[in-house]
Motif scaffolding. Structure first.
Motif, PDB file in Angstrom:
ATOM      1  N   ASP A   1      -5.565  -2.488  -5.005  1.00  0.00           N
ATOM      2  CA  ASP A   1      -4.925  -2.835  -3.732  1.00  0.00           C
ATOM      3  C   ASP A   1      -5.775  -3.861  -2.983  1.00  0.00           C
ATOM      4  N   GLU A   2      -5.376  -5.105  -3.062  1.00  0.00           N
ATOM      5  CA  GLU A   2      -6.075  -6.229  -2.412  1.00  0.00           C
ATOM      6  C   GLU A   2      -7.587  -6.167  -2.643  1.00  0.00           C
TER       7      GLU A   2
ATOM      8  N   GLN B   1      -7.457  -0.007  -1.129  1.00  0.00           N
ATOM      9  CA  GLN B   1      -7.678  -1.160  -0.245  1.00  0.00           C
ATOM     10  C   GLN B   1      -9.017  -1.016   0.501  1.00  0.00           C
TER      11      GLN B   1
ATOM     12  N   SER C   1       0.830  -1.216   0.000  1.00  0.00           N
ATOM     13  CA  SER C   1       0.000   0.000   0.000  1.00  0.00           C
ATOM     14  C   SER C   1       0.863   1.265   0.000  1.00  0.00           C
TER      15      SER C   1
END
Ligand code: ADP
Ligand code: MG
Length: 246
Positions: free
Chosen positions: A162-163, A86, A46
């Motif tokens: 992001d994820e 995220q 991140s």
């Protein structure tokens, strides 16, 4: 155009006060490829995204988007970029359509063109039929799809995720992984996808394995398997991110 490097990160280092989060990181993502940024919690994934999106300032090293330096030419550089963070960032009280219209307006996309772009992206993600639903009522996988559609409205050359599948059930995860891989190829989009879920890697993906702020291996899947003498990406990942005792 095939070999164009959409994202070029060179010798990037970053610290939060005294805590070194990234050390001399190099990453290249060519157009049309999915690059999976693999690393455990706290690896620095991140932080790398925060530097690419200029949330934090790059002091050591350089980041270029389609050849534009994010520091010196930040407007040109960031216009090439779509991001799914995220943490989800949709307005839960608005409908799918309202969320997307709002974002299109922020990007200066006219109303007619916005309608067309929204339809195109929602159809691609099998979400057009749900356009009038309130986001709060969608399941987690469908919310993520709306965020992906939103990130693509202004037709970026590079998509950062992001994820994006954390917390989703298996069928929703699989659908998103498949959609994004197909899109990278079809639209000649460069994708940088942060994850710690190894089953999201496809055979022709690029990999960057990051641990404790350092790139431990990079290249296409076969290259990473060769350099680690591993028979699977899971084994390679486990070897590369093993804690050093002592
Ligand atoms: P990842 O996304 O791979 O889980 P992060 O980039 O979030 O990793 O974090 C990398 C390292 O930097 C971790 O050790 C984390 O604790 C630290 N870190 C992240 N954000 C901050 C912050 N705002 N302040 C201080 N340390 C941070
Ligand atoms: Mg993270």
């Amino acid at each position: 155009m095939n070999n164009e490097i959409a994202l070029q990160v060179e010798q990037l280092s970053f610290a939060y006060g005294k805590k070194q989060a990234l050390k001399m990181v190099n990453v290249d993502v060519p157009t049309g490829t999915c690059c999976m940024l693999l690393g455990p919690n706290g690896a620095g994934k991140s932080t790398l995204f925060a530097l690419i999106t200029r949330l934090y300032d790059t002091r050591e090293g350089a980041i270029k988007l389609c050849g534009y330096d994010v520091k010196r030419n930040h407007l040109q550089a960031l216009s090439q970029l779509g991001v799914v963070f995220q943490q989800p960032t949709l307005d839960m009280d608005l409908t799918v359509m309202q969320n997307l219209r709002y974002h299109a307006a922020l990007h200066g996309i006219g109303r007619m063109q916005a309608s067309q772009r929204i339809q195109e992206e929602l159809e691609r993600l099998d979400m057009y039929e749900r356009r009038k639903e309130q986001v709060r009522k969608l399941n987690g996988g469908h919310k993520r799809r709306v965020e992906i559609a939103r990130a693509l409205l202004h037709e970026p050359r590079l998509l950062l995720l992001d994820e994006p599948t954390v917390g989703l059930d298996m069928p929703s995860r699989k659908a998103i992984v498949e959609h994004v891989h197909a899109m990278a190829e079809e639209k000649q989009l460069a994708v940088l996808w942060a994850t710690h879920l190894i089953d999201e890697v496809y055979d022709n993906d690029h990999l960057v394995v990051i641990h404790r702020g350092q790139v431990r291996a990079a290249g296409c899947v076969t290259e990473v398997l060769q350099t680690t003498a591993a028979e699977s990406v899971q084994v390679a990942y486990d070897t590369l991110t093993k804690e050093v005792r002592g």
